[in-house]
Design a protein around this motif. Structure first.
Motif, PDB file in Angstrom:
ATOM      1  N   MET A   1       4.869   1.937  -0.145  1.00 32.27           N
ATOM      2  CA  MET A   1       3.974   2.198  -1.326  1.00 32.27           C
ATOM      3  C   MET A   1       3.995   0.953  -2.471  1.00 32.27           C
ATOM      4  N   GLY A   2       5.254   0.481  -2.420  1.00 32.32           N
ATOM      5  CA  GLY A   2       5.351  -0.715  -3.417  1.00 32.32           C
ATOM      6  C   GLY A   2       4.395  -1.675  -3.352  1.00 32.32           C
ATOM      7  N   ALA A   3       3.785  -1.829  -2.090  1.00 32.35           N
ATOM      8  CA  ALA A   3       2.786  -3.015  -2.061  1.00 32.35           C
ATOM      9  C   ALA A   3       1.505  -2.435  -2.854  1.00 32.35           C
ATOM     10  N   THR A   4       1.197  -1.349  -2.884  1.00 27.16           N
ATOM     11  CA  THR A   4      -0.016  -0.942  -3.822  1.00 27.16           C
ATOM     12  C   THR A   4      -0.050  -1.189  -5.190  1.00 27.16           C
ATOM     13  N   VAL A   5       1.403  -0.845  -5.712  1.00 26.17           N
ATOM     14  CA  VAL A   5       1.556  -1.037  -7.046  1.00 26.17           C
ATOM     15  C   VAL A   5       1.197  -2.511  -7.503  1.00 26.17           C
ATOM     16  N   ASP A   6       1.132  -3.585  -6.360  1.00 26.59           N
ATOM     17  CA  ASP A   6       0.704  -5.003  -6.785  1.00 26.59           C
ATOM     18  C   ASP A   6      -0.707  -4.962  -7.047  1.00 26.59           C
ATOM     19  N   TYR A   7      -1.641  -4.049  -6.608  1.00 26.11           N
ATOM     20  CA  TYR A   7      -3.078  -4.106  -6.758  1.00 26.11           C
ATOM     21  C   TYR A   7      -3.156  -3.954  -8.435  1.00 26.11           C
ATOM     22  N   ALA A   8      -2.559  -3.061  -8.807  1.00 27.31           N
ATOM     23  CA  ALA A   8      -2.660  -2.603 -10.165  1.00 27.31           C
ATOM     24  C   ALA A   8      -2.168  -3.733 -11.359  1.00 27.31           C
ATOM     25  N   ILE A   9      -1.109  -4.582 -10.392  1.00 32.06           N
ATOM     26  CA  ILE A   9      -0.494  -5.558 -11.377  1.00 32.06           C
ATOM     27  C   ILE A   9      -1.280  -6.699 -11.610  1.00 32.06           C
ATOM     28  N   LEU A  10      -1.631  -6.818 -10.279  1.00 30.36           N
ATOM     29  CA  LEU A  10      -2.830  -8.042 -10.023  1.00 30.36           C
ATOM     30  C   LEU A  10      -3.853  -7.918 -11.184  1.00 30.36           C
ATOM     31  N   PHE A  11      -4.485  -6.610 -11.097  1.00 29.72           N
ATOM     32  CA  PHE A  11      -5.834  -6.451 -11.790  1.00 29.72           C
ATOM     33  C   PHE A  11      -5.570  -6.397 -13.379  1.00 29.72           C
ATOM     34  N   THR A  12      -4.346  -5.945 -13.732  1.00 28.15           N
ATOM     35  CA  THR A  12      -3.889  -5.857 -15.202  1.00 28.15           C
ATOM     36  C   THR A  12      -3.845  -7.051 -15.810  1.00 28.15           C
ATOM     37  N   THR A  13      -3.006  -8.301 -14.998  1.00 23.45           N
ATOM     38  CA  THR A  13      -2.586  -9.304 -15.295  1.00 23.45           C
ATOM     39  C   THR A  13      -3.809 -10.185 -15.596  1.00 23.45           C
ATOM     40  N   HIS A  14      -4.776 -10.165 -14.630  1.00 21.78           N
ATOM     41  CA  HIS A  14      -5.905 -10.902 -14.921  1.00 21.78           C
ATOM     42  C   HIS A  14      -6.827 -10.441 -16.045  1.00 21.78           C
ATOM     43  N   TYR A  15      -6.815  -8.898 -16.425  1.00 25.23           N
ATOM     44  CA  TYR A  15      -7.448  -8.331 -17.298  1.00 25.23           C
ATOM     45  C   TYR A  15      -6.870  -8.645 -18.862  1.00 25.23           C
ATOM     46  N   VAL A  41      -8.926  -6.885   0.746  1.00 20.92           N
ATOM     47  CA  VAL A  41      -8.546  -7.584   2.073  1.00 20.92           C
ATOM     48  C   VAL A  41      -7.062  -6.919   2.283  1.00 20.92           C
ATOM     49  N   SER A  42      -6.146  -6.882   1.226  1.00 19.54           N
ATOM     50  CA  SER A  42      -4.736  -6.679   1.266  1.00 19.54           C
ATOM     51  C   SER A  42      -4.473  -5.082   1.674  1.00 19.54           C
ATOM     52  N   GLY A  43      -5.393  -4.330   0.850  1.00 21.61           N
ATOM     53  CA  GLY A  43      -5.478  -3.040   1.292  1.00 21.61           C
ATOM     54  C   GLY A  43      -5.768  -2.366   2.506  1.00 21.61           C
ATOM     55  N   SER A  44      -6.977  -3.059   2.972  1.00 24.04           N
ATOM     56  CA  SER A  44      -7.617  -2.856   4.074  1.00 24.04           C
ATOM     57  C   SER A  44      -6.523  -3.045   5.411  1.00 24.04           C
ATOM     58  N   VAL A  45      -6.117  -4.001   5.335  1.00 26.25           N
ATOM     59  CA  VAL A  45      -4.955  -4.583   6.637  1.00 26.25           C
ATOM     60  C   VAL A  45      -3.934  -3.503   6.560  1.00 26.25           C
ATOM     61  N   LEU A  46      -3.233  -3.156   5.065  1.00 22.44           N
ATOM     62  CA  LEU A  46      -2.361  -2.160   5.046  1.00 22.44           C
ATOM     63  C   LEU A  46      -2.866  -0.792   5.737  1.00 22.44           C
ATOM     64  N   ALA A  47      -3.812  -0.495   5.192  1.00 25.43           N
ATOM     65  CA  ALA A  47      -4.604   0.955   5.800  1.00 25.43           C
ATOM     66  C   ALA A  47      -4.619   0.980   7.357  1.00 25.43           C
ATOM     67  N   ALA A  70      -1.649   4.737   5.424  1.00 25.31           N
ATOM     68  CA  ALA A  70      -3.158   4.708   5.172  1.00 25.31           C
ATOM     69  C   ALA A  70      -3.765   5.408   4.040  1.00 25.31           C
ATOM     70  N   ARG A  71      -3.358   6.582   3.956  1.00 20.81           N
ATOM     71  CA  ARG A  71      -4.062   7.463   2.837  1.00 20.81           C
ATOM     72  C   ARG A  71      -3.510   6.876   1.723  1.00 20.81           C
ATOM     73  N   GLY A  72      -2.283   6.618   1.508  1.00 22.84           N
ATOM     74  CA  GLY A  72      -1.900   6.309   0.098  1.00 22.84           C
ATOM     75  C   GLY A  72      -2.273   4.861  -0.279  1.00 22.84           C
ATOM     76  N   THR A  73      -2.517   4.046   0.767  1.00 19.91           N
ATOM     77  CA  THR A  73      -3.117   2.698   0.241  1.00 19.91           C
ATOM     78  C   THR A  73      -4.843   2.757  -0.034  1.00 19.91           C
ATOM     79  N   LEU A  74      -5.459   3.765   0.702  1.00 21.01           N
ATOM     80  CA  LEU A  74      -6.598   3.965   0.355  1.00 21.01           C
ATOM     81  C   LEU A  74      -7.075   4.544  -0.880  1.00 21.01           C
ATOM     82  N   LEU A  75      -5.920   5.520  -1.327  1.00 23.27           N
ATOM     83  CA  LEU A  75      -6.012   6.115  -2.564  1.00 23.27           C
ATOM     84  C   LEU A  75      -5.747   5.226  -3.788  1.00 23.27           C
ATOM     85  N   SER A  76      -4.764   4.449  -3.526  1.00 26.47           N
ATOM     86  CA  SER A  76      -4.425   3.265  -4.447  1.00 26.47           C
ATOM     87  C   SER A  76      -5.581   2.493  -4.681  1.00 26.47           C
TER      88      SER A  76
END
Length: 119
Positions: A1-15, A41-47, A70-76
């Motif tokens: 689940m650590g990989a899914t935290v990267d999605y929030a970091i990526l979005f927040t950094t850009h913001y 793409v990243s989330g879909s591959v992981l799910a 899969a469920r955790g990634t989609l929820l993230s």
């Protein structure tokens, strides 16, 4: 689940980078446009990998771990696309005041008296 935290970091950094140049609303829209494909793409591959693990594993515990992944990634992904932008917009003022050397963009607003005020 650590990989899914990267999605929030990526979005927040850009913001935060965009917030130095534009308003919060425009920064959220631009950050969403810039990060949507990468997160999707990243989330879909992981799910899909989690679902494949669930389907292909003969061990029920390993299969359940795949489904959990899969469920955790989609929820993230859902949370990053739907909840995080709203939270950043709501708490923009708090973020601006509590971030050291944030340098956020200050839009000029015109009040009821016709005078310009800064945000």
């Amino acid at each position: 689940m650590g990989a899914t935290v990267d999605y929030a970091i990526l979005f927040t950094t850009h913001y935060l980078d965009l917030r130095k140049e534009t308003s919060s609303k425009k920064a959220i829209h631009t950050a969403m446009g810039e990060t949507f494909k990468s997160i999707l793409v990243s989330g879909s591959v992981l799910a899909i990998a989690g679902l494949a693990l669930n389907i292909s594993s003969s061990n029920p515990i390993v299969g359940e771990l795949g489904m959990l992944l899969a469920r955790g990634t989609l929820l993230s992904m859902f949370m990053v696309f739907c909840l995080l932008p709203a939270l950043l917009r709501i708490f923009d003022g708090v973020i601006r005041r509590t971030t050291c050397k944030a340098g956020f963009f200050k839009a000029k607003e015109i009040n009821f008296n016709g005078k310009e005020t800064k945000q």
